[in-house]
Design a protein around this motif. Sequence first.
Motif, PDB file in Angstrom:
ATOM      1  N   LEU A 104       6.872  -2.254   1.688  1.00 38.15           N
ATOM      2  CA  LEU A 104       5.434  -2.049   1.511  1.00 38.15           C
ATOM      3  C   LEU A 104       5.069  -0.594   1.749  1.00 38.15           C
ATOM      4  O   LEU A 104       4.238  -0.025   1.018  1.00 38.15           O
ATOM      5  CB  LEU A 104       4.649  -2.964   2.455  1.00 38.15           C
ATOM      6  CG  LEU A 104       4.897  -4.467   2.327  1.00 38.15           C
ATOM      7  CD1 LEU A 104       3.861  -5.248   3.130  1.00 38.15           C
ATOM      8  CD2 LEU A 104       4.884  -4.919   0.869  1.00 38.15           C
ATOM      9  N   ASP A 105       5.675   0.036   2.757  1.00 43.33           N
ATOM     10  CA  ASP A 105       5.406   1.452   3.011  1.00 43.33           C
ATOM     11  C   ASP A 105       5.804   2.313   1.820  1.00 43.33           C
ATOM     12  O   ASP A 105       5.049   3.195   1.384  1.00 43.33           O
ATOM     13  CB  ASP A 105       6.180   1.926   4.250  1.00 43.33           C
ATOM     14  CG  ASP A 105       5.494   1.559   5.555  1.00 43.33           C
ATOM     15  OD1 ASP A 105       4.465   0.849   5.509  1.00 43.33           O
ATOM     16  OD2 ASP A 105       5.984   1.971   6.621  1.00 43.33           O
ATOM     17  N   VAL A 106       7.005   2.072   1.287  1.00 38.39           N
ATOM     18  CA  VAL A 106       7.476   2.870   0.146  1.00 38.39           C
ATOM     19  C   VAL A 106       6.581   2.638  -1.073  1.00 38.39           C
ATOM     20  O   VAL A 106       6.256   3.578  -1.807  1.00 38.39           O
ATOM     21  CB  VAL A 106       8.947   2.540  -0.179  1.00 38.39           C
ATOM     22  CG1 VAL A 106       9.387   3.262  -1.452  1.00 38.39           C
ATOM     23  CG2 VAL A 106       9.850   2.933   0.985  1.00 38.39           C
ATOM     24  N   ALA A 107       6.160   1.404  -1.278  1.00 39.81           N
ATOM     25  CA  ALA A 107       5.285   1.098  -2.414  1.00 39.81           C
ATOM     26  C   ALA A 107       3.953   1.825  -2.290  1.00 39.81           C
ATOM     27  O   ALA A 107       3.433   2.381  -3.279  1.00 39.81           O
ATOM     28  CB  ALA A 107       5.055  -0.408  -2.505  1.00 39.81           C
ATOM     29  N   LYS A 108       3.383   1.834  -1.092  1.00 38.72           N
ATOM     30  CA  LYS A 108       2.096   2.502  -0.896  1.00 38.72           C
ATOM     31  C   LYS A 108       2.213   3.994  -1.171  1.00 38.72           C
ATOM     32  O   LYS A 108       1.354   4.600  -1.830  1.00 38.72           O
ATOM     33  CB  LYS A 108       1.594   2.258   0.531  1.00 38.72           C
ATOM     34  CG  LYS A 108       1.215   0.808   0.803  1.00 38.72           C
ATOM     35  CD  LYS A 108       0.530   0.617   2.141  1.00 38.72           C
ATOM     36  CE  LYS A 108       1.355   1.019   3.320  1.00 38.72           C
ATOM     37  NZ  LYS A 108       0.714   0.718   4.614  1.00 38.72           N
ATOM     38  N   ALA A 109       3.286   4.601  -0.647  1.00 34.67           N
ATOM     39  CA  ALA A 109       3.476   6.036  -0.861  1.00 34.67           C
ATOM     40  C   ALA A 109       3.732   6.342  -2.333  1.00 34.67           C
ATOM     41  O   ALA A 109       3.196   7.321  -2.879  1.00 34.67           O
ATOM     42  CB  ALA A 109       4.636   6.535  -0.008  1.00 34.67           C
TER      43      ALA A 109
END
Length: 410
Positions: A104-109
């Motif tokens: 989720l963190d990588v997707a948001k970034a």
Amino acid sequence: MHTAESVWEFAITDRIKFGTGALDELGSELEARAINSLVVVTDTELRDAGIVDDALESVPDTITVTVFDGVEPDPDVEIYRAAIATVASHDPDAVVGIGGGSSLDVAKAAGALAGSDQDVLEYVAPPIGEGEPVPASETTVIAVPTTAGTGSESSPAVVVSLPDRELKVGISSRHLYPELAVVDPLVTVSLPPAITAASGMDALTHAIEAYTTRRYDAKADPDSAGQRPDYGGRTPVTDLYAEKAIDLIGQNLRRAVDNGVDVEARRALSLGSLLAGIAFTNAGLGATHAMAYPVAGENHTPHGVTVAVLLPHVMRYNASSAFERYAHIAELLGENTDGMSDRDAADRAGAAVEALSSDIGLPDGLSELGVAEDDIPHLAEKTTDIERLLVGNPRRVDQAALEEIFEAAL
């Protein structure tokens, strides 16, 4: 005259869809946004297990889907760069993160930074980066958590690992909030006990630290020297979310670990994690998370396990700052505090967390994670650098206090 709580802010993910079967509505949500193409950000394990295909089952065939499955636990900067490049090359209408907090963190970034010509580390605060503001993006970001713990689906922050420096750094911006979080407890039913335990304790730590993080008022606290807690400090609204999260997680984590197909317990944990995420992303965190970062960075330990070991010892240290709050935490965790003073009841809070962690099979001390007594001064020194978290801790901490807590947790 301004009082400590006369002005405060509260932010949240634009929309949340929660409940058993919520994932079945992902396709209709994409259609409602006129999405024609999307990039899924996930990991190979979830893709190979068929979970990504299951999650995308409701997505119409008319929508072009590209899958980036290069996410790994504690994603380093190269993974972020690869995901951002993938999104930039495909220029999709939406990015859908499917997985735990790392995905989720990588997707948001990736959704926010794919149109940027600056490296992802430029958005990290000095001395690592320049602290550049995250730009607004027209790419829709949707978060689909498959664990109940990180709260990333309701967070405006991402964590980037820098293995060469044995360090984790963060980027925080309102532009990193997902537009939609789809939280379906049924997705978590297949999680193994160890991951359920670790992610559940991560969520509990979020809730407890959010509930006890000190209030912040720059005028009333000149000693803060311009610093402020990560996010804004606790408020009456964050208290409501944190209290409910502590209750839900404390009463259901053992059940979910012992019986993974207990849907009622899974639903309670997913809701507790979501509420805890909303609480801490507004109120901030404290010493437990600050201390966990150098431990995990140097010993490569899972975040949830690391905070679970540290949490009861930080709570005992902090209890004198707010006996009544820690006493209430003990009650929320099921401790019988009838007839006790707030001081005595507060002592039960740390014990209750310790018992819960032990019951679900997590390590009893840092030594089981590879930490030696000789490591403590160094770890404490690295912790003092994480001022953005320590300034929100309800009791002031210095090098000596941190060493004391690390010793107790060993």
